[in-house]
Design an enzyme around this catalytic site. Structure first.
Site, PDB file in Angstrom:
ATOM      1  N   ALA A 141       3.069  41.464 -27.773  1.00 40.89           N
ATOM      2  CA  ALA A 141       4.067  41.442 -26.704  1.00 40.89           C
ATOM      3  C   ALA A 141       5.107  42.503 -27.041  1.00 40.89           C
ATOM      4  O   ALA A 141       5.864  42.352 -27.983  1.00 40.89           O
ATOM      5  CB  ALA A 141       4.711  40.067 -26.592  1.00 40.89           C
ATOM      6  N   CYS A 142       5.128  43.583 -26.270  1.00 36.68           N
ATOM      7  CA  CYS A 142       5.916  44.757 -26.631  1.00 36.68           C
ATOM      8  C   CYS A 142       6.937  45.090 -25.550  1.00 36.68           C
ATOM      9  O   CYS A 142       7.109  44.358 -24.584  1.00 36.68           O
ATOM     10  CB  CYS A 142       4.991  45.962 -26.846  1.00 36.68           C
ATOM     11  SG  CYS A 142       3.541  45.606 -27.851  1.00 36.68           S
TER      12      CYS A 142
END
Length: 287
Positions: A26-27
């Site tokens: 999750a960026c």
């Protein structure tokens, strides 16, 4: 000459209850662009500001100065390229360029360059120039420093001038895939349209690490930045983002079936535009 095995980005193998295939990510991602279609320095400056503000979307390990990854993709900075490349470049769109991660051992890095040049020639292209990419590793954590590659910009073109635009883009794709398989080195990008600066860095380290990004001639029409939270795979220099063309930002819980799907169809794939596909397989990078 001997090279390492074809590129494999798997850093940790399955052990005990741990399986890297079960990791997720999750960026943070951002984009800045012009409305007038002209390259501007302000686009790069704003993109750097966006990236720094995405610090909360990235991650660090036990060392606060070793980031999971940060990067920037921009439209090809033609003015900057002409000022820094020691070669006469053809018109924009008639050359492809990108940063390749080579071995830090000087002798092995030179062998890798020779092997890359041979593949470029086999694809009917010429190496116009190699450029050492300036870096400033001050402040990087030991983890990042211990795995840091050497960075060089490769510039290639069709010596006859016949290939340009998308035709040259496809040929550059063939070069990159063949190099990754045969030489085992990684290209952040190799394109007529864009260039990518990235690494195992925090969002605040990207600009200081790559002085090119502070050059007044580094201008862009579009800039995409990425701050990595590496829960899908462990941090590494190649796995920093942004990607070259397509990207999925988030958790891909069904990634293994999708990889299996691509692998199962490789034997039936063909392309008149990309010629012999067998030289480019596997399409998916292992790991």
């Amino acid at each position: 000459m001997t090279f390492k095995a074809p590129l494999d980005l798997t850093v940790h193998n399955a052990q005990g209850l741990y399986d890297p295939a079960n990791e997720h990510d999750a960026c943070g991602v951002g984009m800045v662009t012009t409305l007038n279609g002209l390259p501007e320095r302000s686009i790069v400056d704003h993109a750097i500001e966006v990236l720094v503000n995405l610090d909360h979307r990235g991650a660090v390990g036990a060392e606060k100065n070793t980031g999971d990854g940060a990067g920037m993709l921009i439209t090809m900075p033609d003015e900057f390229m002409r000022a820094t490349i020691e070669a006469e470049l053809p018109e924009q769109g008639s050359y492809a360029a990108g940063i390749v991660f080579l071995d830090r051992d000087i002798a092995l890095g030179a062998q890798q360059e020779q092997a890359i040049a041979s593949i470029v020639e086999e694809e009917g292209l010429s190496v116009l120039a190699w450029r050492d990419v300036p870096t400033n590793p001050n402040g990087l954590g030991l983890q990042a420093l211990s795995t840091m590659p050497s960075f060089k910009t490769l510039v290639i073109a069709d010596p006859t001038g016949g290939l340009k635009g998308m035709d040259l883009e496809r040929r550059a794709f063939r070069v990159r895939k063949r190099v990754e398989h045969a030489v085992g080195v990684y290209f952040a990008s190799l394109s007529t349209k864009t260039i990518t600066y990235k690494g195992m860095l925090t969002t605040m380290q990207l600009q200081p690490f790559f002085p090119d990004l502070s050059n007044p001639l580094m201008k862009a029409r579009i800039a995409i930045v990425h701050s990595r939270f590496s829960t899908n795979t462990f941090p590494s220099w190649p796995l920093a983002q942004p990607f070259r063309l397509l990207a999925h930002n988030g958790e891909i819980n069904t990634i293994q079936p999708k990889r299996n799907c691509v692998s199962a169809r490789e034997g039936r794939q063909s392309s008149e535009l990309l010629c012999d596909i067998s030289q480019l397989l596997p399409l998916n990078t292992q790991g």
